[in-house]
Each structure stands twice: as C-alpha cells, then as structure tokens.
Design an enzyme around this catalytic site. Structure first.
Site, PDB file in Angstrom:
ATOM      1  N   LYS A 252       0.801  -1.232   0.000  1.00  0.00           N
ATOM      2  CA  LYS A 252       0.000   0.000   0.000  1.00  0.00           C
ATOM      3  C   LYS A 252       0.837   1.287   0.000  1.00  0.00           C
ATOM      4  O   LYS A 252       0.390   2.307  -0.497  1.00  0.00           O
ATOM      5  CB  LYS A 252      -0.938   0.012   1.214  1.00  0.00           C
ATOM      6  CG  LYS A 252      -2.086  -0.980   1.092  1.00  0.00           C
ATOM      7  CD  LYS A 252      -3.045  -0.839   2.266  1.00  0.00           C
ATOM      8  CE  LYS A 252      -4.216  -1.776   2.109  1.00  0.00           C
ATOM      9  NZ  LYS A 252      -5.213  -1.603   3.182  1.00  0.00           N
TER      10      LYS A 252
ATOM     11  N   ARG B  77      -2.744   1.177  21.546  1.00  0.00           N
ATOM     12  CA  ARG B  77      -1.831   0.470  22.459  1.00  0.00           C
ATOM     13  C   ARG B  77      -0.427   1.056  22.346  1.00  0.00           C
ATOM     14  O   ARG B  77       0.181   1.417  23.339  1.00  0.00           O
ATOM     15  CB  ARG B  77      -1.849  -1.016  22.054  1.00  0.00           C
ATOM     16  CG  ARG B  77      -1.064  -1.935  22.919  1.00  0.00           C
ATOM     17  CD  ARG B  77      -1.223  -3.354  22.407  1.00  0.00           C
ATOM     18  NE  ARG B  77      -0.843  -3.493  20.987  1.00  0.00           N
ATOM     19  CZ  ARG B  77      -0.865  -4.623  20.322  1.00  0.00           C
ATOM     20  NH1 ARG B  77      -1.291  -5.727  20.915  1.00  0.00           N
ATOM     21  NH2 ARG B  77      -0.494  -4.677  19.055  1.00  0.00           N
TER      22      ARG B  77
HETATM   23  P1  NDP Z   1      -2.642  -2.808  11.242  1.00  0.00           P
HETATM   24  O1  NDP Z   1      -1.764  -3.955  11.558  1.00  0.00           O
HETATM   25  O2  NDP Z   1      -2.126  -1.679  10.394  1.00  0.00           O
HETATM   26  O3  NDP Z   1      -3.140  -2.131  12.632  1.00  0.00           O
HETATM   27  C1  NDP Z   1      -3.665  -2.941  13.660  1.00  0.00           C
HETATM   28  C2  NDP Z   1      -4.180  -2.039  14.788  1.00  0.00           C
HETATM   29  O4  NDP Z   1      -4.794  -2.888  15.782  1.00  0.00           O
HETATM   30  C3  NDP Z   1      -3.075  -1.258  15.490  1.00  0.00           C
HETATM   31  O5  NDP Z   1      -3.609  -0.028  15.949  1.00  0.00           O
HETATM   32  C4  NDP Z   1      -2.748  -2.183  16.681  1.00  0.00           C
HETATM   33  O6  NDP Z   1      -2.187  -1.472  17.773  1.00  0.00           O
HETATM   34  C5  NDP Z   1      -4.136  -2.666  17.031  1.00  0.00           C
HETATM   35  N1  NDP Z   1      -4.150  -3.932  17.765  1.00  0.00           N
HETATM   36  C6  NDP Z   1      -3.980  -5.180  17.257  1.00  0.00           C
HETATM   37  N2  NDP Z   1      -4.076  -6.098  18.238  1.00  0.00           N
HETATM   38  C7  NDP Z   1      -4.313  -5.414  19.392  1.00  0.00           C
HETATM   39  C8  NDP Z   1      -4.515  -5.797  20.760  1.00  0.00           C
HETATM   40  N3  NDP Z   1      -4.500  -7.074  21.124  1.00  0.00           N
HETATM   41  N4  NDP Z   1      -4.749  -4.825  21.665  1.00  0.00           N
HETATM   42  C9  NDP Z   1      -4.775  -3.522  21.308  1.00  0.00           C
HETATM   43  N5  NDP Z   1      -4.580  -3.096  20.030  1.00  0.00           N
HETATM   44  C10 NDP Z   1      -4.362  -4.032  19.097  1.00  0.00           C
HETATM   45  O7  NDP Z   1      -3.962  -3.437  10.625  1.00  0.00           O
HETATM   46  P2  NDP Z   1      -5.058  -2.714   9.704  1.00  0.00           P
HETATM   47  O8  NDP Z   1      -5.298  -1.361  10.243  1.00  0.00           O
HETATM   48  O9  NDP Z   1      -4.712  -2.889   8.286  1.00  0.00           O
HETATM   49  O10 NDP Z   1      -6.348  -3.652   9.979  1.00  0.00           O
HETATM   50  C11 NDP Z   1      -7.062  -3.572  11.205  1.00  0.00           C
HETATM   51  C12 NDP Z   1      -8.369  -4.334  11.045  1.00  0.00           C
HETATM   52  O11 NDP Z   1      -9.176  -3.691  10.062  1.00  0.00           O
HETATM   53  C13 NDP Z   1      -8.209  -5.789  10.577  1.00  0.00           C
HETATM   54  O12 NDP Z   1      -9.074  -6.607  11.343  1.00  0.00           O
HETATM   55  C14 NDP Z   1      -8.672  -5.736   9.135  1.00  0.00           C
HETATM   56  O13 NDP Z   1      -9.223  -6.971   8.726  1.00  0.00           O
HETATM   57  C15 NDP Z   1      -9.742  -4.665   9.213  1.00  0.00           C
HETATM   58  N6  NDP Z   1     -10.027  -4.038   7.926  1.00  0.00           N
HETATM   59  C16 NDP Z   1     -11.325  -4.029   7.515  1.00  0.00           C
HETATM   60  C17 NDP Z   1     -11.669  -3.456   6.330  1.00  0.00           C
HETATM   61  C18 NDP Z   1     -13.097  -3.476   5.888  1.00  0.00           C
HETATM   62  O14 NDP Z   1     -13.353  -3.111   4.734  1.00  0.00           O
HETATM   63  N7  NDP Z   1     -14.031  -3.846   6.743  1.00  0.00           N
HETATM   64  C19 NDP Z   1     -10.658  -2.805   5.456  1.00  0.00           C
HETATM   65  C20 NDP Z   1      -9.320  -2.807   6.019  1.00  0.00           C
HETATM   66  C21 NDP Z   1      -9.026  -3.429   7.204  1.00  0.00           C
HETATM   67  P3  NDP Z   1      -0.596  -1.178  17.841  1.00  0.00           P
HETATM   68  O15 NDP Z   1      -0.352   0.040  17.000  1.00  0.00           O
HETATM   69  O16 NDP Z   1      -0.365  -0.928  19.294  1.00  0.00           O
HETATM   70  O17 NDP Z   1       0.096  -2.411  17.343  1.00  0.00           O
END
Ligand code: NDP
Length: 283
Positions: free
Chosen positions: A72, A156
């Site tokens: 991306k 987080r």
């Molecule tokens: P990223 O890996 O870029 O970001 C993940 C985020 O989740 C970060 O903010 C991370 O925090 C947080 N996170 C993950 N696990 C935990 C936990 N156990 N406790 C607290 N915070 C947590 O992923 P994306 O942003 O690309 O995707 C996130 C979600 O969005 C996914 O489930 C994906 O499937 C969904 N999605 C849905 C779409 C749709 O069209 N419905 C489109 C795109 C994505 P930290 O920064 O601290 O690691």
C-alpha cells in the site's frame, strides 16, 4: 472481437498472498450483474516485483487494480499521481487509470465513510477511534475531510497513536488527541461515534475490546471494521445498550462499489455485491 465474451477491460488485485480473496467474487458479481465484460484478476506479487507488475499492468491496458499489504505504501513511487486522501494518509489501495496515468486512491476510509453516512452525518461529530494502523489512519483522514469536529485516538502503541493525532491536527486541521490504551477505556461524555479499527475480534467472536461498556450511551453509533464475524461481540453489546451498530461488511462492500465506480464509471447494485461477498465468506 466484438462478441459477448470480449474483455473490454481488466482490473486486478496485487497482494503477496493472493489465495481465496472474497473481493474477487464480489467485484466479478458486480461486473456480471451489470453486463460488463470485464475481469477482476487476483495476482500474487512479491515486493521485489511490484514495479515490474505495475508497469506490466499499464502496458497490458489494465484499467486499474487494488493493492493490499505489504504494497500500500511502496506502490506510490510507481504511480503517476495521488488522490487527495491517499496523499494525506500516504497509502494507496486502489489504482485508477485516468488517460495514460495510473492514479493512486484509497477506498479503505471512503468505504467506511459511505457505510457510516447511511446512518449518521459525520459533520461536526465527536469520535473515539480505537487503533492507529492502516485502517484507522484511512478512516480518520476521511472523517476529517468529511468535517468531524474531534477525533480521540486510543491506541496500544503510543508512537503510532501520537503520529495519527498529529497528522489530524497539523495536516487536516481538526481537534485530535491520543490516549495510550490501558485497561477498559471509558468513552467520554459527548462522544457521538465509537469505532473499533483494530484487528481485535477478527475471526474471534468471543474477543472483547477493552472498553468500559457502561460508558456506551443509547443512540451512539458503534462501528467495527472487523467483517468476520459480521456481528462482533462489540456490536452485539452496543446494540444491547441501545447504540446503533455498524458492521465491517458495509465498509468492505462500499470499497467494492467505489472501485467499480472508479474503474467503470457505473454505480453497481450494493445488494449484489453484499450477497456475493457473504456467500464467498460463508456467512
Ligand atoms: P494494522 O496492523 O495496520 O493495525 C492494527 C491495529 O490494531 C493497530 O492499531 C494495533 O495497535 C491494534 N491492535 C492489534 N491487536 C491489538 C490488541 N490485542 N490490543 C490492542 N490493540 C491491538 O492493521 P489494519 O489497520 O490494516 O487492519 C485492522 C483491522 O481492520 C483488521 O481486522 C482488518 O481486517 C480490518 N479491515 C477491515 C476493512 C473493511 O473493509 N471492513 C478494510 C481494512 C481493514 P498497535 O499500533 O499498538 O500495534
């Protein structure tokens, strides 16, 4: 070459692990329903081959393509320009041919916004956003461009949360703050929209977002980006408290609609895309 099976155009999806992508079923269902002799092909592209793949798509007349992680951000130097929100967030998931140029757009946040606008006008609203990853960033930028008043980012990792809040304040001129997420987060009074933009709950129906449920108030919009399961635990608990739930499938379907609009110029039937997506995901 003018028979019914002539392929007017190709669009594609470039990802690193290309197997079993339900987006293919959704987009091709839209093409079939609207009598468009187009194909949407899923291709596995390694990071090292990304530039060659983009040049190849252009040479072969592709009308555009989607790209997912890890492409991306790294796709940007291979494109001819960026749309407004893709430039602000520094990430592209949808490339559109305009004349001879490949222009990078981002439909992640736009898909969310369209889904939200069906139940709430975001203008002037106050938002709590859990997460600061790619999805959260895309949603925050589109909400800011749509005129929300304030976004509280709860994440987080402090560095990622602070970076997103800074982007919102400095580049998009809205009120923004960030909180490091520890324990069950309490939603401040006056919040209109709560969004889970983390991966908590993905394929985990029992997973609980660390959130003080007693601070969810009737009438609030509570949205989840997680699309499988469609009704996450957060959404069920929010609905039980009189909130208005918004699922992640709507965001995905609207991304499909936006892609088809960008590439073909037609607005596809949302019900056709949603049914194809649910069927491909076994929902
Ligand atoms: P990223 O890996 O870029 O970001 C993940 C985020 O989740 C970060 O903010 C991370 O925090 C947080 N996170 C993950 N696990 C935990 C936990 N156990 N406790 C607290 N915070 C947590 O992923 P994306 O942003 O690309 O995707 C996130 C979600 O969005 C996914 O489930 C994906 O499937 C969904 N999605 C849905 C779409 C749709 O069209 N419905 C489109 C795109 C994505 P930290 O920064 O601290 O690691």
């Amino acid at each position: 070459m003018s028979n019914a099976h002539f392929l007017h155009s190709l669009v594609g999806s470039m990802s690193e692990g290309a197997a079993g992508n339900p987006t293919v079923a959704m987009i091709e269902a839209a093409f079939a329903h609207h009598g468009l002799h187009w194909r949407y092909l899923n291709m596995e592209v390694t990071p090292a081959d990304l530039g060659s793949a983009v040049r190849g798509a252009k040479a072969m007349g592709f009308r555009g393509f989607n790209c997912s992680l890890p492409h991306k951000v790294t796709v940007i130097p291979h494109l001819d320009g960026l749309g407004e929100s893709a430039a602000a967030m520094g990430a592209v998931n949808c490339v559109v041919r305009r004349g001879d140029a490949f222009i990078g757009e981002n439909t992640d946040g736009k898909g969310f916004l369209r889904s939200l606008e069906a139940i709430e006008d975001p203008h002037g609203k106050s938002v709590v956003l859990f997460g600061a990853g790619g999805a959260a960033r895309a949603i925050a930028v589109e909400l800011a461009l749509a005129g929300v008043r304030r976004i509280n980012v709860v994440n987080r990792s402090e560095a990622r949360g602070a970076e997103l809040a800074n982007l919102l304040r400095e580049r998009l001129n809205i009120e923004a703050a960030h909180n490091v997420w520890s324990g069950d987060h309490a939603i401040p009074a006056g919040t209109d929209i709560v969004i889970n933009a983390t991966s908590i709950g993905l394929y985990a129906p029992e997973a609980q977002l660390p959130l003080d449920l007693a601070t969810l108030r009737p009438g609030m919009v509570v949205a989840d980006v997680v699309f499988n399961p469609a009704r996450t635990r957060l959404l069920a608990e929010a609905a039980a408290r009189g909130c208005r739930p918004l699922d992640g499938l709507g965001m995905l379907v609207n991304q499909g609609i936006l892609g088809v609009q960008y590439w073909t110029g037609i607005t596809p039937d949302a019900a056709v895309l949603r049914a194809a997506l649910e069927s491909a995901m076994g929902l």
